[in-house]
Motif scaffolding. Sequence first.
Motif, PDB file in Angstrom:
ATOM      1  N   PRO A 166       6.795 -52.415   6.560  1.00 19.66           N
ATOM      2  CA  PRO A 166       7.274 -53.443   8.019  1.00 19.66           C
ATOM      3  C   PRO A 166       7.463 -52.371   8.926  1.00 19.66           C
ATOM      4  N   ARG A 167       7.349 -52.432  10.508  1.00 16.70           N
ATOM      5  CA  ARG A 167       6.943 -51.073  11.707  1.00 16.70           C
ATOM      6  C   ARG A 167       8.394 -50.940  12.298  1.00 16.70           C
ATOM      7  N   ARG A 168       9.511 -51.311  12.205  1.00 14.39           N
ATOM      8  CA  ARG A 168      10.940 -51.815  12.313  1.00 14.39           C
ATOM      9  C   ARG A 168      11.537 -51.280  11.844  1.00 14.39           C
ATOM     10  N   GLU A 169      13.074 -51.479  11.729  1.00 21.25           N
ATOM     11  CA  GLU A 169      14.093 -51.277  10.804  1.00 21.25           C
ATOM     12  C   GLU A 169      14.914 -52.440  11.123  1.00 21.25           C
ATOM     13  N   ARG A 170      14.716 -53.002  12.364  1.00 25.22           N
ATOM     14  CA  ARG A 170      15.818 -54.087  13.187  1.00 25.22           C
ATOM     15  C   ARG A 170      16.015 -54.533  11.740  1.00 25.22           C
ATOM     16  N   LEU A 171      15.394 -55.363  10.954  1.00 28.77           N
ATOM     17  CA  LEU A 171      15.937 -56.309   9.424  1.00 28.77           C
ATOM     18  C   LEU A 171      14.966 -55.033   8.982  1.00 28.77           C
ATOM     19  N   THR A 172      15.158 -56.107   7.356  1.00 25.94           N
ATOM     20  CA  THR A 172      15.132 -54.943   6.244  1.00 25.94           C
ATOM     21  C   THR A 172      14.569 -56.510   5.183  1.00 25.94           C
ATOM     22  N   ARG A 173      13.724 -55.663   4.406  1.00 26.74           N
ATOM     23  CA  ARG A 173      12.810 -56.879   3.699  1.00 26.74           C
ATOM     24  C   ARG A 173      14.167 -57.088   2.335  1.00 26.74           C
ATOM     25  N   GLU A 174      15.184 -56.241   2.296  1.00 24.80           N
ATOM     26  CA  GLU A 174      16.627 -56.562   0.729  1.00 24.80           C
ATOM     27  C   GLU A 174      17.469 -58.056   1.916  1.00 24.80           C
ATOM     28  N   ARG A 175      17.499 -57.781   3.525  1.00 18.34           N
ATOM     29  CA  ARG A 175      18.185 -58.057   4.070  1.00 18.34           C
ATOM     30  C   ARG A 175      17.154 -59.613   4.528  1.00 18.34           C
ATOM     31  N   ILE A 176      16.114 -59.383   4.320  1.00 19.79           N
ATOM     32  CA  ILE A 176      15.264 -61.183   4.205  1.00 19.79           C
ATOM     33  C   ILE A 176      15.491 -62.448   2.934  1.00 19.79           C
TER      34      ILE A 176
END
Length: 249
Positions: free
Chosen positions: A20-30
Amino acid sequence: MGAGAGEPGGVWLRAGGDRPRRERLTRERIVEAAVGLLDAEGVPGFSMRRLAARLRAGTMSLYEYVSGKEDVLDLALDAVLGELPPAAPDTPWRAAVTAQAAQSRRVMLRHPWVPALVGTRPLLGPNALAASERFHAALAATGLDDRRVAAAVSAVTGYVDGYVLKEALWRARHRDPAAEADLRGRVWAHIGERADAYPALGLYARLAAEGATDFDTQFRIGLDIVLDGIAAQIGGAGSAAVRTGPRGG
């Protein structure tokens, strides 16, 4: 040639993964949200739009973390396969296989969408590979040759996956225990009234009278039958003693 973004298993095969380019979300949250959505709606009700809504994010923002729906399904599937606990070291093969089969059933019933995915995509995530390694290692410890180990794995997983798929579909359709019990009673009565035409099927009425038709009991008995077949191969034609074939010129 790289794996395609819309290809099942592609998330595990692309070099370096999708960062990811930014950490507004995380793969873990998705992934956590995807598991929740799949638990609620199943695979047919899953979409990137619905996932984004669950996360209160824009749909396009998800693509900063994953390449598409197939990635999310692979990641969610691997996440729930991480719920399979390993057996204790030095557990005998039959106990280890029985425990993993029983745990697999629990995981698939807890997440009823799993059976629809495990048979249709490569299981290459770290949790899937770790569980598969443990399963193969338990059966390889029996001394069976490679072909029989592979066949034994297929026999057990085929039994578990097929049984749980049928069980999950039945449970989804018949949620009221009293109504389900009434339906079962009417089924046995229907068969009983036709005993002259279908005498062998009378066994189900007898089992019902004994309280032995529940899913748990039938799963354990069926699994024992499969494992008895594997045990019969150990020390015989499928043993390590014939792994390399006959000697001589």
